[in-house]
Design a protein around this motif. Structure first.
Motif: not given
Length: 249
Positions: A225-229
């Motif tokens: 789970i995580g964001s790459g933005t």
């Protein structure tokens, strides 16, 4: 209800949370469907229209400048942000609310709020969460009262409403993704600017992306789970000192 195949990345870690998928011939309960419409309506007074989540700076910097670049921006945020962060955590919150696991709800909420890496994105999520908590209290969901003075993510209360209104997980994730997409497209129509027809074309194209994002969210394990933005984070941080602004983020 059918479940996706289980998969996890490390020994001892819990499996991904399965989606609730109705049988092919089953129809969503009419009452639950109408409640979902209520929950994702742009008329829901949570103030989402006041936020662009970094899009305003992206337009200012000419990263986003027409219909095609707007679609690429939103598709990227949906795939590498909502699809890998918000939706998997929303899925876990839905399960936790349904099973009465309040500590799990708090854990997933804290993780989501901590993942908002700029002041504006974090303030937005807290504002929307508290606003939805107040609305739900007024609609008779008393559990929301404790979150008004807490640090809730919008997804925290969205999941609570979905569980109490018997909205299944797949529809909950789809509705959350649709609500975000609609608000972002409305912001783009004002900022780029785009015509109303262009906005409708964007929504139509984004809808095509949604089923795969929802399905993928059910396969993501806790460790993934995580964001790459990265561009959104930069845009959000720079928006804090942007000279002229229409939006709060």
């Amino acid at each position: 209800m059918s479940e996706r195949p289980e998969r996890w990345t490390s020994p001892g870690s819990p499996p991904p949370v399965p989606l609730q998928k109705p049988a092919p011939t089953a129809l969503m309960n009419a009452s639950a469907l109408l409640r979902l419409f209520h929950l994702v309506s742009p008329a829901l007074p949570v103030g989402a229209y006041a936020y662009s989540q970094g899009l305003e700076y992206a337009v200012h910097a000419a990263w986003v400048y027409d219909e095609a670049s707007t679609f690429n921006w939103l598709r990227g945020l949906a795939a590498r942000g909502l699809g890998t962060l918000d939706l998997p955590l929303l899925l876990r919150m839905h399960r936790a609310w349904g099973q009465g696991e309040s500590m799990q709800v708090q854990q997933w909420t804290a993780q989501l709020v901590a993942s908002r890496e700029t002041q504006e994105l974090r303030a937005e999520d807290l504002h929307l969460g508290r606003a939805l908590a107040r609305i739900l209290v007024g609609l008779g969901i008393e559990e929301a009262q404790a979150w008004i003075d807490a640090r809730p993510a919008f997804a925290t209360l969205f999941a609570l409403a979905a569980v109490r209104w018997n909205i299944a997980t797949e529809e909950t994730l789809s509705g959350y993704l649709w609500s975000w997409s609609e608000n972002q497209v409305l912001a783009a129509v004002k900022l780029v600017p785009l015509g109303q027809s262009a906005g409708q074309r964007l929504l139509h194209r984004l809808i095509d992306e949604m089923p795969a994002l929802v399905d993928r969210a059910a396969t993501i394990c806790d460790e993934e789970i995580g964001s790459g933005t990265v561009s959104q984070r930069i845009a959000s941080a720079l928006h804090e000192t942007q000279y002229t602004r229409l939006f709060r983020s």
